[in-house]
Design a protein around this motif. Structure first.
Motif, mmCIF file in Angstrom:
data_model
loop_
_atom_site.group_PDB
_atom_site.id
_atom_site.type_symbol
_atom_site.label_atom_id
_atom_site.label_comp_id
_atom_site.label_asym_id
_atom_site.label_seq_id
_atom_site.Cartn_x
_atom_site.Cartn_y
_atom_site.Cartn_z
ATOM 1 N N UNK A 1 0.824 -1.211 0.000
ATOM 2 C CA UNK A 1 0.000 0.000 0.000
ATOM 3 C C UNK A 1 0.853 1.254 0.000
ATOM 4 N N UNK A 2 0.241 2.336 -0.406
ATOM 5 C CA UNK A 2 0.819 3.650 -0.216
ATOM 6 C C UNK A 2 0.724 3.980 1.272
ATOM 7 N N UNK A 3 1.672 4.673 1.874
ATOM 8 C CA UNK A 3 2.994 5.041 1.380
ATOM 9 C C UNK A 3 4.031 3.948 1.676
ATOM 10 N N UNK B 1 4.869 8.319 6.753
ATOM 11 C CA UNK B 1 5.199 9.731 6.553
ATOM 12 C C UNK B 1 4.293 10.589 7.440
ATOM 13 N N UNK C 1 1.760 13.168 8.703
ATOM 14 C CA UNK C 1 0.642 13.772 7.983
ATOM 15 C C UNK C 1 0.933 15.246 7.674
ATOM 16 N N UNK D 1 2.694 15.567 4.460
ATOM 17 C CA UNK D 1 1.835 15.359 3.290
ATOM 18 C C UNK D 1 0.993 16.596 3.010
ATOM 19 N N UNK D 2 0.616 17.285 4.079
ATOM 20 C CA UNK D 2 -0.308 18.409 3.915
ATOM 21 C C UNK D 2 0.395 19.709 3.570
ATOM 22 N N UNK E 1 -6.010 21.532 -0.699
ATOM 23 C CA UNK E 1 -6.499 20.226 -1.140
ATOM 24 C C UNK E 1 -7.887 20.331 -1.770
ATOM 25 N N UNK E 2 -8.206 19.323 -2.531
ATOM 26 C CA UNK E 2 -9.536 19.270 -3.154
ATOM 27 C C UNK E 2 -10.604 19.122 -2.082
ATOM 28 N N UNK F 1 -3.132 5.701 10.760
ATOM 29 C CA UNK F 1 -1.871 6.257 11.266
ATOM 30 C C UNK F 1 -1.199 5.254 12.172
ATOM 31 N N UNK G 1 -4.200 3.179 16.889
ATOM 32 C CA UNK G 1 -4.108 3.776 15.552
ATOM 33 C C UNK G 1 -5.333 4.661 15.314
ATOM 34 N N UNK H 1 -8.881 7.050 9.494
ATOM 35 C CA UNK H 1 -9.421 8.260 8.894
ATOM 36 C C UNK H 1 -10.050 7.918 7.558
ATOM 37 N N UNK I 1 -14.327 9.411 1.033
ATOM 38 C CA UNK I 1 -13.561 10.022 -0.062
ATOM 39 C C UNK I 1 -13.324 8.959 -1.126
ATOM 40 N N UNK J 1 -6.843 11.889 -1.140
ATOM 41 C CA UNK J 1 -6.053 11.487 0.027
ATOM 42 C C UNK J 1 -5.710 12.729 0.848
ATOM 43 N N UNK K 1 -7.131 15.665 0.680
ATOM 44 C CA UNK K 1 -8.352 16.302 1.168
ATOM 45 C C UNK K 1 -8.840 15.643 2.442
ATOM 46 N N UNK L 1 -7.124 13.861 4.633
ATOM 47 C CA UNK L 1 -6.214 14.113 5.760
ATOM 48 C C UNK L 1 -6.330 15.558 6.238
ATOM 49 N N UNK L 2 -6.547 16.476 5.290
ATOM 50 C CA UNK L 2 -6.636 17.893 5.669
ATOM 51 C C UNK L 2 -7.847 18.140 6.563
ATOM 52 N N UNK M 1 -3.418 15.411 14.966
ATOM 53 C CA UNK M 1 -3.183 14.376 13.965
ATOM 54 C C UNK M 1 -2.016 14.697 13.053
ATOM 55 N N UNK N 1 1.271 8.805 8.694
ATOM 56 C CA UNK N 1 0.392 7.961 7.914
ATOM 57 C C UNK N 1 1.110 6.636 7.661
ATOM 58 N N UNK O 1 -0.591 3.719 6.241
ATOM 59 C CA UNK O 1 -1.109 3.030 5.067
ATOM 60 C C UNK O 1 -2.404 3.671 4.613
ATOM 61 N N UNK O 2 -2.592 3.693 3.328
ATOM 62 C CA UNK O 2 -3.894 4.056 2.772
ATOM 63 C C UNK O 2 -4.363 2.855 1.966
ATOM 64 N N UNK O 3 -5.645 2.570 2.025
ATOM 65 C CA UNK O 3 -6.125 1.456 1.210
ATOM 66 C C UNK O 3 -7.460 1.811 0.578
#
Ligand code: FAD
Ligand code: FAD
Lengths: 479, 403
Positions: free
Chosen positions: A460-462, A466, A468, A471-472, A477-478, B248, B275, B278, B282, B307, B309, B311-312, B321, B326, B328-330
């Motif tokens: 998976x990503x990442x 990393x 947050x 990343x921000x 952001x959208x 996270x 963990x 989040x 989306x 992604x 957006x 997290x923001x 936070x 982070x 993993x994202x899935x």
């Protein structure tokens, strides 16, 4: 997302393979970006000491001559971008219309995450030491051969007084010499396989192998040097456990003559290397379980094209075969890519590629022999039930077995991800790199399958955890 | 599959939460149940979701204006049943399920969002759901880890989260104990109704036992259900929605609640292990097949803007936070119905064909499975399902031809 840069080629990894690929793509006039999370070029075997730090005898061995020459050539090139100290977190699809790839890249010094766009990508991420869980392996002082080697080349110089090496890979001989050269003490080199098993691997292939005689000679010379320096080298000497209070004090080995306890401050394991293929798996290219030590090597055609159009692999990411093969495969990937991009004449490209492939074929007997000779499968130490297999999430072998048993109820095709969902093994900071291998082997054994038949963790990503906030650090952001 | 399971009383297609929970309820009531799962139990949305137990009206129901919102508020009756179901679930299954029902907050950042919350709370209270509006100070007192800039929140004491990694498996295990046959790596590839009204199903991947004849079939196949109904020439108003989730690293426990946002897509919680999860709807994006059409069988790929957006919003609601990593994202694919309400019950045009899909069915799965089982055993729809029967879309199958 900070301003995105666009290239013909992005190459992940500045080791022998990535450098060789870059030399070809740059030579063909393609705009090239070479990215490595290390501060300097060279990759694993040429990991350079930080600038301004003098280590005597740094990689002086004849073995690394070709790689050093390549490094020198590439360092003189100026028509390309080298992003040192940049970790690639992910490779994803590029622009909807234009295609290609988008890389998420983290500059380690400044933070933030940048995007690099490239029409084509070569992943040359190298390999890493195969981690093995056994009683006591989480004690401070127990580490991988690679970690010791990295320390040797850094200002910390020596991680401990007495260093014991154990495993199945002949790299232990090289490492022991490096430790001695750096002024350290080697408390013994322990090959788990008996000497006759190593000779048996060598024997039938000898004629082919002799064409790549240099490493053999270096190995024999290394052994003689160690003997001369009074370093005990044992065969058929398998580790059982590491012991100590807060830190390592000794390792216990099992040998034909009985058990031996060897006092040491550092014990380094060396059972072979696993291809670094997290990015390739993340973006969905096909991989397969490697013969010998295992791990996921990327499937590619004879031009180093992965199963995904536009994605190429080179070096150990395509299968562990040593630095000479890594360099040749890197060059091959670069040439194929340049042809595919129309930057290199097809006929000329085919001629160069054929020559590279012929050289790779000449090294094949040696690679095969080394793999067999170093094959750890029959010699891996076993964890006890309370031994942690996943050290990030504190998952013991007992808990892992329970999860495997639960998965096995009513289903015999389950993979590592199903087990991870049940017991958290592989969910931690290392992204499963240190336990995936053990989890797969245990599943295979419990369910009577070959490791190659067990699906691994989903990548998976990442690729690296990393913060947050980094990343921000991008524009709005959208919503 | 064991001998005898080629003629079960019901064939369940799908080993997600709905399939496994239904299998258990039906087996307990004495039916011979065979369940086929193309991959592994819990491999679909049921094992990939956020694990939120949200009983307040979801934001997605409020996105389409007041009238639609009032319509969709009918879901509240089901949500109330789901609360009771979750409260009794661990006892019913006889094991821990990491259920945490310590309350849920749907936060607002602006005055306009506060007004929307007030409208929502009024609707919910009228329907018997005891949500309560908190102003900024009350919110801060309750959840000091959240941003001091929030305008307020709607609070529901029963909300929370549970562990999606174990729930479907727990149902499957109990179902097997009650005699249900659960076959993994078994994929339904053909389905036909015979002249006698029985169904003949073709299953691929079963050693030597590919044909199943049965009077009843339950499509509990998530977003695949619509395509499988297509095997009979029937239409179901279900569409796939590729989503993404983030997790996270672990941290000390600071957030005992489920947090959602009334004006933004957000769901956030801290797991038992520390963990932060989040998500909140989306979208990810389907990969393309060779022919250019979206590949519905593979997990979607992450859309970077989404992604970031996601997290923001999360970091705005909970500033702490930002310092977390982070891990993993899935991505996973859920299934939504044309009117956003679940589709559960018998398909009138095809007697014996049942479906259970559409919506936030982690939260609602346990109660829907029980009501569906009751419907199947009694031979008539449970009253509580009246609003959710597939035949509210009967017109979609007006032209279907069956024996
Ligand atoms: C400890 C150790 C010792 C070894 N010793 C020898 C030896 O003595 N002789 C030999 O022939 N082979 C040795 N190898 C094998 C192998 O590393 C070499 O054959 C050679 O370095 C392979 O070249 P490569 O370009 O494929 O990979 P590498 O040289 O490993 O280069 C890969 C590069 O990619 C970078 N990278 C990977 N992932 C990312 C990412 N996500 N973002 C940014 N950068 C990334 C890494 O930092 C690295 O610099 C050793 C391997 C290890 C691990
Ligand atoms: C990212 C994400 C987050 C979510 N968050 C929440 C949340 O917080 N709270 C909430 O309440 N809901 C949430 N949901 C929704 C929830 O996960 C789903 O509604 C629920 O899991 C649906 O369960 P299911 O059993 O119907 O479907 P699934 O779990 O998808 O199961 C369907 C199964 O059918 C199998 N199947 C399909 N075709 C065949 C075939 N031909 N033969 C055999 N087997 C077949 C599939 O392999 C699959 O295992 C989320 C969903 C996603 C994707």
């Amino acid at each position: 997302m900070n301003a995105s840069m666009s290239y013909d080629v992005a190459i992940v990894g500045g080791g022998p393979a990535g450098m060789a690929a870059a030399e070809r793509t740059i030579g063909a006039g393609l705009s090239t970006c070479l990215i490595d999370e290390q501060p300097r070029l060279g990759g694993q075997i040429l990991r350079q000491p930080p600038p301004g730090f003098a280590v005597t005898g740094w990689q002086s061995g004849r073995l690394y001559r070709a790689a050093r020459a390549l490094l020198a050539r590439v360092e003189r090139l100026d028509a390309f971008d080298f992003r040192a100290g940049h970790a690639v977190l992910g490779v994803g699809a590029g622009h909807a219309e234009e295609g290609g790839f988008a890389l998420s890249v983290q500059p380690l010094a400044t933070g933030g995450v940048e995007r690099i766009d490239a029409r084509r990508v070569i992943v040359a991420g190298g390999c890493y030491d195969m981690p093995v869980a056994f009683p006591g392996w989480t004690l401070p002082g127990v580490m991988s051969a690679g970690a010791v080697q990295t320390l040797l080349k850094s200002p910390q110089v020596l991680p401990g007084g007495r260093i014991a090496l154990f495993g199945t890979h002949p790299l232990m001989i090289v490492l022991a010499e490096q430790i001695l050269a750096a002024g350290g003490e080697v408390a013994g080199v322990h090959f788990a396989q008996p000497r006759r098993a190593m000779l048996a691997a060598l024997g039938p292939r000898l004629p082919g192998v002799l064409r790549a005689w240099r490493p053999l000679l270096e190995g024999a010379r290394g052994l003689a040097n160690l003997r001369q320096a009074g370093v005990p080298v044992h065969f058929g000497s398998a580790i059982v456990r590491a012991e100590g209070g807060d830190a390592l004090e000794a390792i216990t080995l099992l040998r034909a003559g009985g058990r031996e306890r060897v006092a040491c401050d550092v014990a380094a394991m060396c059972y072979g290397f696993l291809p670094q293929s997290d990015l390739v798996r993340q973006v969905g290219a096909a991989v397969r379980w490697a013969p010998g030590p295992g791990g996921w090597e990327t499937l590619c055609d004879e031009g180093m094209r992965s199963s995904l159009p536009g994605l190429y692999v080179a070096g150990e990411t395509a299968g562990v075969a040593g630095s000479d093969v890594a360099m040749l495969r890197g060059a091959l990937a670069g040439v194929t890519l340049a042809c595919d991009a129309g930057a290199l004449d097809e006929v000329e490209g085919a001629r160069v590629a054929a020559a590279l492939r012929a050289r790779i074929a000449r090294l094949a007997p040696f690679t095969a022999m080394l793999r067999e000779l170093a094959d750890p499968q029959a010699y891996l130490p076993e964890p006890e039930l309370e031994t942690l297999v996943c050290r990030c999430e504190d998952v013991s072998a007992r808990a892992l077995d329970a999860a495997i048993a639960a998965c096995a109820e009513g289903d015999d095709g389950f993979g590592a991800s199903a087990v991870k969902l049940r017991c958290r093994a592989g969910m931690g900071l290392c992204q499963g790199r240190s336990c995936e291998h053990a989890v797969i082997r245990r599943i295979a054994r419990a369910s009577g399958r070959e490791a190659a038949q067990v699906a691994g963790f989903t990548a998976r990503f990442p690729a690296r955890a990393v913060p947050i906030a980094e990343l921000l650090e991008r524009d709005a952001p959208a919503r | 599959m064991t001998p005898g399971s080629s003629h079960p009383d019901i064939l369940i297609v799908g080993g997600g939460l709905l399939g496994c929970a239904s299998a258990w309820h039906l087996a307990r009531r004495g039916l011979r149940v065979a369940l086929v799962e193309q991959s592994q139990v819990n491999a679909g949305a049921s094992g990939q979701n956020a694990g939120s137990l949200h009983f307040q009206i979801e934001r997605r129901f409020l996105e389409q204006g007041e009238e639609a919102a009032s319509d969709a508020a009918r879901i509240v009756s089901l949500n109330r049943l789901a609360i009771a179901e979750w409260q009794g679930l661990e006892d019913m299954l006889g094991r821990g399920l990491d259920i945490a029902m310590h309350g849920g907050l749907m936060v607002a950042e602006t005055e306009a969002e506060m007004a929307l919350l007030a409208f929502k709370v009024a609707r919910e209270n009228a329907l018997g759901l005891p949500t309560r509006l908190l102003d900024a100070d009350e919110l801060r007192a309750r959840a000091p880890c959240l941003s001091p800039h929030l305008a307020g929140a709607a609070w529901l004491a029963e909300e929370g989260h549970a562990n999606p990694r174990i729930l479907a498996g727990a149902f499957a295990q109990q179902a097997a104990r009650e005699g249900a046959v659960i076959a993994c790596g078994a994929r339904l590839t053909g389905l036909a109704m015979q002249a006698d009204g029985q169904y003949r199903a073709t299953i691929e991947g079963l050693d030597g036992l590919g044909e199943v004849t049965t009077p009843r079939v339950l499509l509990a196949s998530g977003h695949w259900s619509a395509r499988l109904a297509g095997l009979l020439g029937l239409n179901l108003p279900l569409y796939p929605v590729p989503l993404m989730m983030n997790v996270t690293e672990r941290g000390e426990q600071v957030l005992p609640f489920l947090v959602q946002h009334v004006g933004q897509r957000l769901s956030m919680k801290q797991s038992e292990d520390g963990n932060f999860l989040i998500g909140g709807g989306w979208p990810s994006r389907f990969r393309r097949r060779a022919d250019g059409l979206p590949d519905l069988d593979r997990p979607g790929e992450i859309v970077e803007a989404n992604l970031l957006g996601n997290l923001a919003v999360a970091a705005r609601v909970m500033p702490g936070l930002a310092a977390r990593s982070l891990l993993r994202s899935w991505t996973g694919t859920t299934c939504i119905s044309a009117d956003q309400l679940p589709l559960v019950g018998e398909v009138g045009k095809a007697p014996g064909l049942f479906v259970a899909a559409g919506g936030s069915l982690f939260t609602l799965g346990p109660v829907l499975a029980r009501l569906l089982a009751q419907t199947i055993v009694d031979g008539r729809p449970a009253d509580e399902l009246a609003l959710f029967l597939p035949d509210r879309f009967a017109h979609l199958n007006a032209f279907a031809v069956l024996p």
